[in-house]
Design a protein around this motif. Structure first.
Motif, PDB file in Angstrom:
ATOM      1  N   ASP A 350       0.812  -1.219   0.000  1.00  0.00           N
ATOM      2  CA  ASP A 350       0.000   0.000   0.000  1.00  0.00           C
ATOM      3  C   ASP A 350       0.845   1.269   0.000  1.00  0.00           C
ATOM      4  O   ASP A 350       0.476   2.263  -0.623  1.00  0.00           O
ATOM      5  N   VAL A 351       1.992   1.232   0.693  1.00  0.00           N
ATOM      6  CA  VAL A 351       2.821   2.440   0.789  1.00  0.00           C
ATOM      7  C   VAL A 351       3.443   2.801  -0.548  1.00  0.00           C
ATOM      8  O   VAL A 351       3.884   3.940  -0.756  1.00  0.00           O
ATOM      9  N   LEU A 352       3.503   1.845  -1.498  1.00  0.00           N
ATOM     10  CA  LEU A 352       4.096   2.105  -2.802  1.00  0.00           C
ATOM     11  C   LEU A 352       3.048   2.227  -3.905  1.00  0.00           C
ATOM     12  O   LEU A 352       3.402   2.303  -5.079  1.00  0.00           O
ATOM     13  N   SER A 353       1.771   2.228  -3.553  1.00  0.00           N
ATOM     14  CA  SER A 353       0.719   2.218  -4.569  1.00  0.00           C
ATOM     15  C   SER A 353       0.729   3.489  -5.413  1.00  0.00           C
ATOM     16  O   SER A 353       0.513   3.447  -6.627  1.00  0.00           O
ATOM     17  N   ASN A 354       1.000   4.658  -4.789  1.00  0.00           N
ATOM     18  CA  ASN A 354       1.037   5.901  -5.551  1.00  0.00           C
ATOM     19  C   ASN A 354       2.171   5.894  -6.563  1.00  0.00           C
ATOM     20  O   ASN A 354       2.006   6.331  -7.709  1.00  0.00           O
ATOM     21  N   SER A 355       3.340   5.406  -6.148  1.00  0.00           N
ATOM     22  CA  SER A 355       4.479   5.329  -7.067  1.00  0.00           C
ATOM     23  C   SER A 355       4.171   4.381  -8.215  1.00  0.00           C
ATOM     24  O   SER A 355       4.519   4.637  -9.370  1.00  0.00           O
ATOM     25  N   PHE A 356       3.498   3.282  -7.916  1.00  0.00           N
ATOM     26  CA  PHE A 356       3.152   2.316  -8.955  1.00  0.00           C
ATOM     27  C   PHE A 356       2.185   2.935  -9.958  1.00  0.00           C
ATOM     28  O   PHE A 356       2.318   2.730 -11.172  1.00  0.00           O
ATOM     29  N   SER A 357       1.207   3.706  -9.475  1.00  0.00           N
ATOM     30  CA  SER A 357       0.245   4.336 -10.382  1.00  0.00           C
ATOM     31  C   SER A 357       0.936   5.324 -11.309  1.00  0.00           C
ATOM     32  O   SER A 357       0.642   5.383 -12.512  1.00  0.00           O
ATOM     33  N   MET A 358       1.865   6.105 -10.780  1.00  0.00           N
ATOM     34  CA  MET A 358       2.593   7.069 -11.607  1.00  0.00           C
ATOM     35  C   MET A 358       3.438   6.354 -12.661  1.00  0.00           C
ATOM     36  O   MET A 358       3.479   6.752 -13.825  1.00  0.00           O
ATOM     37  N   LEU A 359       4.092   5.267 -12.263  1.00  0.00           N
ATOM     38  CA  LEU A 359       4.927   4.521 -13.198  1.00  0.00           C
ATOM     39  C   LEU A 359       4.085   3.901 -14.315  1.00  0.00           C
ATOM     40  O   LEU A 359       4.439   3.946 -15.487  1.00  0.00           O
ATOM     41  N   GLY A 360       2.924   3.328 -13.949  1.00  0.00           N
ATOM     42  CA  GLY A 360       2.047   2.750 -14.962  1.00  0.00           C
ATOM     43  C   GLY A 360       1.534   3.799 -15.931  1.00  0.00           C
ATOM     44  O   GLY A 360       1.447   3.553 -17.140  1.00  0.00           O
ATOM     45  N   ALA A 361       1.199   4.992 -15.417  1.00  0.00           N
ATOM     46  CA  ALA A 361       0.723   6.065 -16.288  1.00  0.00           C
ATOM     47  C   ALA A 361       1.815   6.505 -17.266  1.00  0.00           C
ATOM     48  O   ALA A 361       1.543   6.778 -18.441  1.00  0.00           O
ATOM     49  N   LEU A 362       3.057   6.563 -16.798  1.00  0.00           N
ATOM     50  CA  LEU A 362       4.156   6.953 -17.681  1.00  0.00           C
ATOM     51  C   LEU A 362       4.399   5.915 -18.761  1.00  0.00           C
ATOM     52  O   LEU A 362       4.640   6.238 -19.926  1.00  0.00           O
ATOM     53  N   ILE A 363       4.325   4.636 -18.389  1.00  0.00           N
ATOM     54  CA  ILE A 363       4.588   3.574 -19.360  1.00  0.00           C
ATOM     55  C   ILE A 363       3.537   3.577 -20.463  1.00  0.00           C
ATOM     56  O   ILE A 363       3.844   3.465 -21.651  1.00  0.00           O
ATOM     57  N   LEU A 364       2.256   3.717 -20.080  1.00  0.00           N
ATOM     58  CA  LEU A 364       1.179   3.645 -21.060  1.00  0.00           C
ATOM     59  C   LEU A 364       0.786   5.013 -21.620  1.00  0.00           C
ATOM     60  O   LEU A 364      -0.080   5.089 -22.474  1.00  0.00           O
ATOM     61  N   GLY A 365       1.385   6.064 -21.131  1.00  0.00           N
ATOM     62  CA  GLY A 365       0.976   7.391 -21.546  1.00  0.00           C
ATOM     63  C   GLY A 365       1.937   8.073 -22.493  1.00  0.00           C
ATOM     64  O   GLY A 365       2.229   7.577 -23.587  1.00  0.00           O
ATOM     65  N   ASP A 366       2.443   9.212 -22.052  1.00  0.00           N
ATOM     66  CA  ASP A 366       3.199  10.100 -22.923  1.00  0.00           C
ATOM     67  C   ASP A 366       4.448   9.444 -23.492  1.00  0.00           C
ATOM     68  O   ASP A 366       4.775   9.630 -24.680  1.00  0.00           O
ATOM     69  N   VAL A 378      -5.161   3.855 -30.047  1.00  0.00           N
ATOM     70  CA  VAL A 378      -5.084   2.549 -29.381  1.00  0.00           C
ATOM     71  C   VAL A 378      -5.234   2.720 -27.873  1.00  0.00           C
ATOM     72  O   VAL A 378      -5.953   1.952 -27.207  1.00  0.00           O
ATOM     73  N   LEU A 379      -4.569   3.741 -27.329  1.00  0.00           N
ATOM     74  CA  LEU A 379      -4.659   3.969 -25.880  1.00  0.00           C
ATOM     75  C   LEU A 379      -6.080   4.324 -25.473  1.00  0.00           C
ATOM     76  O   LEU A 379      -6.567   3.885 -24.422  1.00  0.00           O
ATOM     77  N   VAL A 380      -6.781   5.113 -26.292  1.00  0.00           N
ATOM     78  CA  VAL A 380      -8.144   5.522 -25.944  1.00  0.00           C
ATOM     79  C   VAL A 380      -9.073   4.313 -25.901  1.00  0.00           C
ATOM     80  O   VAL A 380      -9.810   4.105 -24.926  1.00  0.00           O
ATOM     81  N   TYR A 381      -9.050   3.498 -26.955  1.00  0.00           N
ATOM     82  CA  TYR A 381      -9.951   2.352 -27.003  1.00  0.00           C
ATOM     83  C   TYR A 381      -9.606   1.316 -25.932  1.00  0.00           C
ATOM     84  O   TYR A 381     -10.497   0.734 -25.298  1.00  0.00           O
ATOM     85  N   MET A 382      -8.327   1.078 -25.711  1.00  0.00           N
ATOM     86  CA  MET A 382      -7.942   0.092 -24.700  1.00  0.00           C
ATOM     87  C   MET A 382      -8.203   0.611 -23.289  1.00  0.00           C
ATOM     88  O   MET A 382      -8.492  -0.168 -22.387  1.00  0.00           O
ATOM     89  N   ALA A 383      -8.097   1.936 -23.094  1.00  0.00           N
ATOM     90  CA  ALA A 383      -8.442   2.491 -21.780  1.00  0.00           C
ATOM     91  C   ALA A 383      -9.924   2.293 -21.485  1.00  0.00           C
ATOM     92  O   ALA A 383     -10.319   1.955 -20.354  1.00  0.00           O
ATOM     93  N   PHE A 384     -10.767   2.491 -22.510  1.00  0.00           N
ATOM     94  CA  PHE A 384     -12.205   2.241 -22.318  1.00  0.00           C
ATOM     95  C   PHE A 384     -12.455   0.779 -21.969  1.00  0.00           C
ATOM     96  O   PHE A 384     -13.240   0.473 -21.062  1.00  0.00           O
ATOM     97  N   VAL A 385     -11.809  -0.128 -22.688  1.00  0.00           N
ATOM     98  CA  VAL A 385     -11.996  -1.559 -22.428  1.00  0.00           C
ATOM     99  C   VAL A 385     -11.542  -1.910 -21.018  1.00  0.00           C
ATOM    100  O   VAL A 385     -12.219  -2.665 -20.299  1.00  0.00           O
TER     101      VAL A 385
END
Length: 468
Positions: A350-366, A378-385
């Motif tokens: 739990d203490v690392l959940s925020n860091s994990f969320s930021m890392l996942g957003a960077l990998i799949l985002g910009d 692709v990101l838009v449609y897969m994000a909806f799914v």
């Protein structure tokens, strides 16, 4: 039984129960009514205050010269509510392993089993899944007796049956079949009892999942789930009142709801804590979302795969940016990355959940878009799914639709529209050939057709005497 026979009998039970080899197995010599006696109990199971009171009462008993039957002794001198004589050695041993206290007295045939156990368990609280805005906030736990009490608290009906079955495997797990006598299908109950009695498994390490895999028809290639689960007592209660059978497994908070059909996965507890119109609307939304999660990315890929044949009004679907990775690879890659993120989130403290969320957003985002690994579409449609999958409360059904969606993408990549048609037909064949554990069929009440039950599943009906 002479004193020598008693000592041999006690020594044999010591060996079978592991006295001296297992640190948690407690054995104690007693004198009851002038006779030698021995007691066995698993340390940590017994309620010591109750057991102490029972033993203290035995210490002041008069001589038991006239008694030789443990049943008579039980009626006269045992104050514990749940106590019974036992003559079979295997039953006595399994009773001790199940948390009961075994007492053997010199001169008696057999012994006594006292049920004064108290299992270590967590508190009754709402499960993490299937949360509700209104309604009860309690949930099943790992204790079979507590789960049975949660059902009994809600159904105060003399027709309620809680039938306990001990499975024929090494751990001898207790299973309870909960149903309303006269409402549940007797043929279904007979089939279920027979399957449990002939269960072929060394042990039930994974509780309900091990039982399902041991008694379910062999369909490894079929991803569609053959059972439904719930950790909510109110859901299990509603199913019992409607004539279904609920299977509780000791050491597991998940109850199995039987029989299982495809349309029953469209039901969700929140639908019934809102008025009928709102509940029907939520069911319609859930059905549409399920269809979208299955077909939205395959249809989009099918339309943009050949842009020259696309109608001018649909040109907004085309990929505008330049890309180097083929679209089919991008779509399958994001499907896999989403699963990797889900698995990683389960193991993230739990203490690392925020860091994990930021890392996942960077990998799949910009970063992925700038590196031209992925295109924004692709990101838009897969994000909806990915988000829409959480509208389906059954993880098993969610992954079944996911695998069918990935198969559709591959077939479209190979054969375009013919591949899409083949994928749809393949999905329908998988659904039609799914064999549930018990019941009339996976497509019931469509096949065989039952108009009344079909209408009850398609929309949220007001509560009445025929619909609980």
């Amino acid at each position: 039984m002479t004193t020598k026979d008693f000592r041999e009998k006690a020594a044999a039970l010591d060996g079978l129960l592991g006295v001296g080899q297992c640190f948690d197995m407690t054995a104690r010599d007693l004198t009851i009514g002038g006779r030698a006696a021995r007691l066995w109990v698993v340390n940590g199971y017994a309620q010591e205050d109750i057991l102490e009171r029972v033993i203290a009462g035995w210490q002041s008993l008069p001589p038991l010269d006239e008694l030789s039957d443990p049943e008579q002794f039980c009626r006269r001198y045992v104050s514990a509510c749940d106590a019974q004589p036992v003559t079979d050695r295997h039953d006595a041993i399994m009773g001790v392993f199940a948390g009961k206290t075994l007492v053997v007295i010199d001169g008696f045939t057999g012994g006594l089993l006292l049920d004064v156990k108290h299992f270590p368990t967590r508190s009754v609280e709402e499960p993490d899944t299937s949360r509700v805005l209104r309604g009860s906030h309690d949930g099943f736990v790992e204790n079979l007796m507590q789960n049975a009490a949660l059902l009994r608290r809600r159904i105060r009906d003399p027709h309620l049956r809680l039938e306990r079955i001990q499975l024929p495997e090494r751990s001898a797990t207790d299973v309870a079949l909960c149903y309303m006598e006269g409402e549940a299908d007797e043929e279904l109950l007979r089939e279920l009892r027979e399957k449990l009695a002939h269960l072929q498994a060394g042990s039930i390490a994974m509780s309900q999942e091990s039982i399902v895999e041991a008694i379910a028809p062999r369909q490894f290639w079929n991803p569609f789930p053959t059972v439904r689960y719930t950790e909510r007592p109110d859901v299990a209660t509603a199913c019992i009142m409607e004539g279904d059978v609920v299977m509780l497994v000791d050491n597991s908070p998940a109850a199995l709801l039987l029989p299982t059909t495809l349309l029953r996965f469209n039901e969700e507890i929140n639908d019934y804590y809102f008025p009928p119109l709102i509940g029907t609307y939520l069911q319609v939304i859930r059905t549409l979302v399920l269809l979208l999660t299955m077909f939205i990315t395959p249809l989009w890929y099918l339309l943009v795969k050949n842009p020259d044949t696309l109608h001018e009004s649909l040109h907004f679907l085309l990929v505008q940016d330049e890309y180097y990775v083929p679209l089919i690879i991008q779509l399958l890659l994001v499907e896999l990355i989403i699963d990797v993120l889900k698995i990683a989130s389960l193991n993230t403290p739990d203490v690392l959940s925020n860091s994990f969320s930021m890392l996942g957003a960077l990998i799949l985002g910009d970063f992925a878009v700038q590196a031209r690994w992925l295109v924004p579409e692709v990101l838009v449609y897969m994000a909806f799914v990915a988000v829409a999958n959480y509208a389906q409360h059954s993880y098993e059904m969610g992954y079944a639709t996911k695998l069918c969606r990935m198969a559709l993408l591959v077939l479209i990549w190979l054969w375009d529209w013919w591949g899409f048609a083949a994928g749809v037909v393949l999905t329908l064949v998988l659904i039609a050939t799914t064999k549930p554990l018990v019941g009339k069929g996976y497509l019931y009440p469509l096949i065989p057709f039952d108009r009344r039950k079909l209408l009850r599943l398609l929309y949220r009906r007001p509560i009445n005497r025929h619909n609980s």
